[in-house]
Design an enzyme around this catalytic site. Structure first.
Site, mmCIF file in Angstrom:
data_model
loop_
_atom_site.group_PDB
_atom_site.id
_atom_site.type_symbol
_atom_site.label_atom_id
_atom_site.label_comp_id
_atom_site.label_asym_id
_atom_site.label_seq_id
_atom_site.Cartn_x
_atom_site.Cartn_y
_atom_site.Cartn_z
ATOM 1 N N SER A 161 12.467 -13.029 36.542
ATOM 2 C CA SER A 161 12.869 -11.645 36.775
ATOM 3 C C SER A 161 11.685 -10.926 37.405
ATOM 4 O O SER A 161 10.542 -11.092 36.962
ATOM 5 C CB SER A 161 13.265 -10.967 35.462
ATOM 6 O OG SER A 161 13.694 -9.643 35.702
ATOM 7 N N ARG B 56 18.908 -22.406 25.048
ATOM 8 C CA ARG B 56 17.986 -21.943 26.086
ATOM 9 C C ARG B 56 17.215 -20.682 25.693
ATOM 10 O O ARG B 56 16.597 -20.054 26.540
ATOM 11 C CB ARG B 56 18.735 -21.706 27.392
ATOM 12 C CG ARG B 56 19.827 -20.658 27.353
ATOM 13 C CD ARG B 56 20.463 -20.543 28.728
ATOM 14 N NE ARG B 56 21.373 -19.414 28.823
ATOM 15 C CZ ARG B 56 21.898 -18.986 29.963
ATOM 16 N NH1 ARG B 56 21.594 -19.578 31.088
ATOM 17 N NH2 ARG B 56 22.730 -17.964 29.984
ATOM 18 N N HIS B 57 17.247 -20.305 24.417
ATOM 19 C CA HIS B 57 16.506 -19.133 23.958
ATOM 20 C C HIS B 57 15.441 -19.527 22.934
ATOM 21 O O HIS B 57 15.666 -20.409 22.104
ATOM 22 C CB HIS B 57 17.454 -18.112 23.314
ATOM 23 C CG HIS B 57 18.270 -17.346 24.309
ATOM 24 N ND1 HIS B 57 19.530 -17.722 24.683
ATOM 25 C CD2 HIS B 57 17.998 -16.220 25.019
ATOM 26 C CE1 HIS B 57 20.012 -16.868 25.575
ATOM 27 N NE2 HIS B 57 19.094 -15.949 25.793
ATOM 28 N N GLU C 17 18.936 -18.447 34.650
ATOM 29 C CA GLU C 17 17.894 -17.583 35.206
ATOM 30 C C GLU C 17 16.521 -18.109 34.829
ATOM 31 O O GLU C 17 16.285 -18.494 33.682
ATOM 32 C CB GLU C 17 18.062 -16.157 34.658
ATOM 33 C CG GLU C 17 16.975 -15.187 35.079
ATOM 34 C CD GLU C 17 17.012 -13.882 34.296
ATOM 35 O OE1 GLU C 17 15.939 -13.269 34.157
ATOM 36 O OE2 GLU C 17 18.094 -13.500 33.819
ATOM 37 N N GLU D 32 14.794 -12.351 19.716
ATOM 38 C CA GLU D 32 16.112 -12.669 20.259
ATOM 39 C C GLU D 32 17.105 -12.935 19.127
ATOM 40 O O GLU D 32 16.829 -13.711 18.218
ATOM 41 C CB GLU D 32 16.036 -13.937 21.131
ATOM 42 C CG GLU D 32 15.275 -13.751 22.436
ATOM 43 C CD GLU D 32 16.168 -13.251 23.553
ATOM 44 O OE1 GLU D 32 17.322 -12.874 23.277
ATOM 45 O OE2 GLU D 32 15.692 -13.235 24.699
ATOM 46 N N ARG E 187 9.781 -12.414 21.529
ATOM 47 C CA ARG E 187 10.995 -11.601 21.572
ATOM 48 C C ARG E 187 11.854 -11.929 20.358
ATOM 49 O O ARG E 187 12.142 -13.100 20.088
ATOM 50 C CB ARG E 187 11.785 -11.867 22.854
ATOM 51 C CG ARG E 187 11.088 -11.350 24.107
ATOM 52 C CD ARG E 187 11.860 -11.687 25.365
ATOM 53 N NE ARG E 187 11.140 -11.236 26.548
ATOM 54 C CZ ARG E 187 11.345 -10.092 27.176
ATOM 55 N NH1 ARG E 187 12.271 -9.265 26.726
ATOM 56 N NH2 ARG E 187 10.649 -9.758 28.234
ATOM 57 N N ARG F 187 11.744 -22.750 30.493
ATOM 58 C CA ARG F 187 12.963 -22.882 31.308
ATOM 59 C C ARG F 187 12.681 -23.650 32.595
ATOM 60 O O ARG F 187 13.534 -24.404 33.071
ATOM 61 C CB ARG F 187 13.552 -21.506 31.614
ATOM 62 C CG ARG F 187 14.205 -20.853 30.406
ATOM 63 C CD ARG F 187 15.029 -19.643 30.801
ATOM 64 N NE ARG F 187 15.763 -19.106 29.658
ATOM 65 C CZ ARG F 187 16.762 -18.246 29.747
ATOM 66 N NH1 ARG F 187 17.154 -17.808 30.945
ATOM 67 N NH2 ARG F 187 17.381 -17.816 28.671
#
Length: 434
Positions: free
Chosen positions: A360, A219-220, A357, A213, A211, A408
């Site tokens: 998902s 946390r990414h 999170e 991002e 990704r 995560r």
């Protein structure tokens, strides 16, 4: 080395050859010690200078820390040694000499900043507490795979080079593929859905996702490990059941098989697998609970996504792993099915750790006409996804699933301050090497 003995297996009276790295050198005058480290632990080698060959002593004490050596000798019991035994050497072979100027200290006596550690990851992993993170990660993934198989799932591997993005083009990495544009896959989502329409029905995958991002936070990541699950004839509640079982299995595997690693991280007294059912809180109730904490400058209203601050406030309030269910349809992806009795509310869910999170998921839209409508509502061209949508014409069962961020999971499990600590060679906006 066929005759090599691991340090943890050396017993008094054994004649051994151990091979590893020089962890420490202690010269006390008439007597000196070097500590040899291998993957199983450390062992002391004793040099009594007046009783040994000068060349042997010189070789042993002139070697630099982190050099690779092989030491042959007798194992003696020695209560004062770090592991209760020591080797009296007959020979020492310097297999690979290390530069005396190390970019970081693998003994851990001198701290290094995270960028320095990541630049020198090989040296960094020679530290017990860093190595422990990746041994725990490996055990967590082993336990996850075992739980998936208990759930009757088949492991699959899906393409990482694709013609179209799973969720549109905003976070895609474009590449040139034999003269045409392609992308690194953001998720195995569409492919795993196709698989539940095949004879496999229930599948899982553990693999990389990519990704672009813009976030550059602790946390990414731009390349991450996704733990994915999808099952035919499941609804969103059954998918949540499977999610909860898999996360618990990861914790239980670590608790059962990684006590030594937890001790290296000083977590042995506080690490506990989650017990009981994870609370399931509707999105609407979550908004109310967040606003009631008074932690946000502006109260949330229905339809808002949850900011990091909102997630933190709710997590502190709940205090354990939990689900947020029944999200508004407009803020969930096109492939998430709406509730039959309320098209404004989706079957989408997120599974949360108190700090962030992790998952998902949701039930998927399996009806062709509704799926195409979802593409159009989110501004996507259904024709670009024909390889995916056309299969829904040929008998696609109801199905549900989710994706769990592997890093995560480890970050929250071990209380790491930065997600990069859970990745061997992180990829973010600044880091493309090593």
């Amino acid at each position: 080395m066929d005759d090599r003995t691991y340090t943890a297996d050396a017993e008094p009276g054994d004649h051994v050859t151990v091979a590893g790295w020089v962890h420490e050198i202690r010269d006390l005058g008439g007597i000196a010690f070097i500590i040899i480290r291998d993957t199983t632990g450390k062992i002391q080698v004793k040099f009594e200078k007046d009783e040994m060959d000068d060349d042997l002593v010189d070789t042993g004490l002139s070697v630099h820390r982190e050099s690779v050596v092989a030491v042959t000798g007798e194992v003696d019991e020695e209560e004062r040694a770090p592991t209760g035994v020591e080797i009296v050497p007959e020979s020492i072979d310097v297999v690979a000499e290390a530069d005396p100027e190390l970019p970081l200290d693998p003994s851990g006596k001198v701290d290094a900043e995270l960028p320095t550690r990541l630049d020198n990851r090989t040296l960094d992993l020679r530290k017990d507490e860093v190595k422990a993170i990746f041994e725990i990660r490996a055990e967590a993934l082993r336990a996850v795979r075992e739980k998936f198989r208990e759930l009757g799932s088949t492991e699959i591997n899906t393409p990482k080079i694709v013609a179209t993005g799973t969720e549109g083009g905003t976070e895609l990495f474009p590449i040139t593929y034999f003269g045409q544009e392609a992308f690194m896959n953001q998720s195995p989502q569409l492919f795993k859905q196709l698989m539940v329409g095949s004879g496999l029905e229930r599948v899982f995958e553990i693999g990389p996702i990519f990704r672009a991002e813009e976030h550059n936070t602790p946390r990414h990541l731009n390349e991450a490990t996704s733990i994915d699950f999808e099952s035919a004839f499941y609804d969103h509640t059954e998918a949540m059941d499977a999610c909860e079982a898999v996360v618990k299995a990861a914790y239980e595997g670590v608790a059962e098989n990684c006590q030594e690693q937890l001790e290296a991280l000083d977590l042995q007294d506080e690490f506990e697998p989650p017990e009981g059912d994870f609370p399931r809180i509707s999105y609407e109730d979550a908004i109310e609970r967040i606003n009631a904490t008074g932690e946000l400058d502006e109260p949330l209203v229905f339809g808002d996504d949850l900011s990091t601050e909102a997630e933190h406030a709710l997590g502190q309030d709940v205090g354990e792993h939990y689900f947020i269910t029944d999200w508004p349809s407009e803020i969930k992806p096109f492939y998430i099915k709406d509730h039959d009795d309320d098209e404004e509310i989706s079957t989408g869910f997120d599974m949360m750790h108190p700090s962030m999170e992790l998952v998902s998921g949701g039930q998927r839209e399996h009806r062709y006409d509704r799926l195409v409508e979802g593409f159009e509502q989110q501004g996507l061209d259904p024709e670009a996804f024909e390889y995916y949508t056309k299969m829904f014409k040929y008998g696609m069962p109801p199905h549900a699933g989710w994706g769990l961020g592997g890093e995560r999971l480890i970050m929250t499990m071990l209380g790491l301050g930065n997600i990069r600590e859970a990745v061997l060679f992180p990829r973010d906006r600044q880091r493309l090497s090593p």
